[in-house]
Design a protein around this motif. Sequence first.
Motif, PDB file in Angstrom:
ATOM      1  N   GLY A  59       1.020  -1.409  -0.137  1.00 59.17           N
ATOM      2  CA  GLY A  59       0.328  -0.032  -0.390  1.00 59.17           C
ATOM      3  C   GLY A  59       0.878   1.593   0.143  1.00 59.17           C
ATOM      4  O   GLY A  59       0.025   2.182   0.164  1.00 59.17           O
ATOM      5  N   ILE A  60       2.033   1.365  -0.399  1.00 55.58           N
ATOM      6  CA  ILE A  60       3.135   2.717   0.405  1.00 55.58           C
ATOM      7  C   ILE A  60       3.626   2.791  -1.203  1.00 55.58           C
ATOM      8  O   ILE A  60       2.957   1.904  -2.385  1.00 55.58           O
ATOM      9  N   PHE A  61       3.211   4.156  -1.792  1.00 54.62           N
ATOM     10  CA  PHE A  61       3.744   4.423  -2.761  1.00 54.62           C
ATOM     11  C   PHE A  61       4.027   6.099  -2.971  1.00 54.62           C
ATOM     12  O   PHE A  61       4.789   6.410  -1.882  1.00 54.62           O
ATOM     13  N   PHE A  62       5.198   6.644  -3.910  1.00 56.37           N
ATOM     14  CA  PHE A  62       6.178   7.249  -4.010  1.00 56.37           C
ATOM     15  C   PHE A  62       5.959   8.450  -4.727  1.00 56.37           C
ATOM     16  O   PHE A  62       5.657   8.149  -5.989  1.00 56.37           O
ATOM     17  N   THR A  63       6.204   9.917  -4.788  1.00 55.13           N
ATOM     18  CA  THR A  63       6.223  10.771  -5.545  1.00 55.13           C
ATOM     19  C   THR A  63       7.459  11.785  -5.305  1.00 55.13           C
ATOM     20  O   THR A  63       7.421  11.883  -4.648  1.00 55.13           O
ATOM     21  N   GLY A  64       7.689  12.366  -6.730  1.00 55.19           N
ATOM     22  CA  GLY A  64       8.502  13.156  -6.608  1.00 55.19           C
ATOM     23  C   GLY A  64       8.652  14.136  -7.624  1.00 55.19           C
ATOM     24  O   GLY A  64       8.486  14.028  -8.138  1.00 55.19           O
ATOM     25  N   ASP A  65       9.106  15.095  -6.915  1.00 51.36           N
ATOM     26  CA  ASP A  65       8.233  16.510  -7.425  1.00 51.36           C
ATOM     27  C   ASP A  65       9.594  17.634  -8.323  1.00 51.36           C
ATOM     28  O   ASP A  65      10.961  17.297  -7.908  1.00 51.36           O
ATOM     29  N   GLY A  66       8.863  18.349  -8.397  1.00 49.07           N
ATOM     30  CA  GLY A  66      10.153  19.494  -8.600  1.00 49.07           C
ATOM     31  C   GLY A  66      11.183  20.229  -8.117  1.00 49.07           C
ATOM     32  O   GLY A  66      11.956  20.884  -8.170  1.00 49.07           O
ATOM     33  N   THR A  67      10.563  20.389  -6.533  1.00 42.90           N
ATOM     34  CA  THR A  67      11.791  20.875  -6.146  1.00 42.90           C
ATOM     35  C   THR A  67      13.014  20.010  -4.732  1.00 42.90           C
ATOM     36  O   THR A  67      14.045  20.254  -4.867  1.00 42.90           O
TER      37      THR A  67
END
Length: 428
Positions: free
Chosen positions: A403-411
């Motif tokens: 149930g884990i997910f990851f997000t990576g952003d522009g910063t």
Amino acid sequence: MDLDMKGENKRVFQRLNHPKDSNQKVCFHWRAGRCNRYPCPYLHRESPLPAPFPGSSSSTNNNKRVADDSGFAGSSHRRGPGSGNNSWGRFGGNRTTVTKTEKLCKFWGDGNCCPYGDKCKYLHCWSQGSSFSLLTQLDGHQKVVTGIALPSGSDKLYTASKDETLRIWDCASGQCTGVLSLGGEAGCMISEGPWLLVGMPNLVKAWNIQTNVDLSLSGPVGQVYSLVVGTDHLFAGTQDGSILIWRYNTATSCFDQAASLTGHNLAVVSLYVGANRLYSGSMDNSIKVWSLDNLQCIQTLTEHTSVVMSLICWDQFLLSCSLDNTVKIWAATESGNLEVTYTHKEEYGVLALCGMHDAEAKPVLLCSCNDNSLHLYDLPSFTERGKILAKKEIRSIQIGPGGIFFTGDGTGQVKVWKWSTQPTAIQA
């Protein structure tokens, strides 16, 4: 005649009850509760009082309303005839309800104390929705995160960025255990078995995390924007519009270049393998469908009007997203060709798609937009289940176990999320 700077009659202006001090800015120190200036040249209330004419029946009421209720003053939506002027976001009496916009508060997002507190009209949270929550945040990258990989069976998370580094994170502690210099911007990153594959300018780096074998696959022209593995082949979408193919040689533990697919006029920025097909999305606004049997292009889809940023397969459908603010659902006709069966419209350009099933086997689509948000939709209804917010656009999404997910952003921030119920990744 006594005139002010704009040539108006100053005495008449003052007789109409206009404040003598024309500076109508709100005191920043007062908002923070620490103004010690007396008299202070700035307002010690959220907005200037209206300037009623002498004898107006509403002058006393207006003053009392703002004095009793120190929220934002100004015009609001009318509730019906005779409602008059009301403070924004109020619904009667002294009860104050602040209507939140769906944007992140800049003060709060930067880790600072917001001077508006609970009355801030912007959100003081990273997400909306009750079906998932933020576990932790991984800081270290200085530029946009372009790839997140969690190799099967590994206790390490890998993230790549345009800051020319690859970071290694311990899954148990959340600590960064290593930083590798790539020598160039990472355009993308995936994992396949023990291999970590990073798209770079003019090459693909292949690193075996079990044996520490480090290979450089030459051949690409310009930045490698997308990578995918299918039928024992590695496919790389490049800046010059070609798709390079390598076959893994088990005897030599090397990647042998097998072919190059051409047809796109501009860079290939998205690739996906499903149903014995390779799908490629390009800056030329088109999607090409390639047979994995003979590596021939069997169809070109041209319904998007801007860059095709991401592609995934769900069941018998192909999903594509674009900077034209749409997500298109494609289905095969009796002839076998794909046609658009539904178009979902967003307010902003769509950057990335990722799919999973929830605990009830219902498919959920994660849809990142270039307004710094990520929407979670039930499929096929596109009913929104929640939203994730970031300081800059979310470019990378990766599904993990349990149930884990990851997000990576522009910063450069990587955030770790967990569903309240455990989903499973969508299989092509």
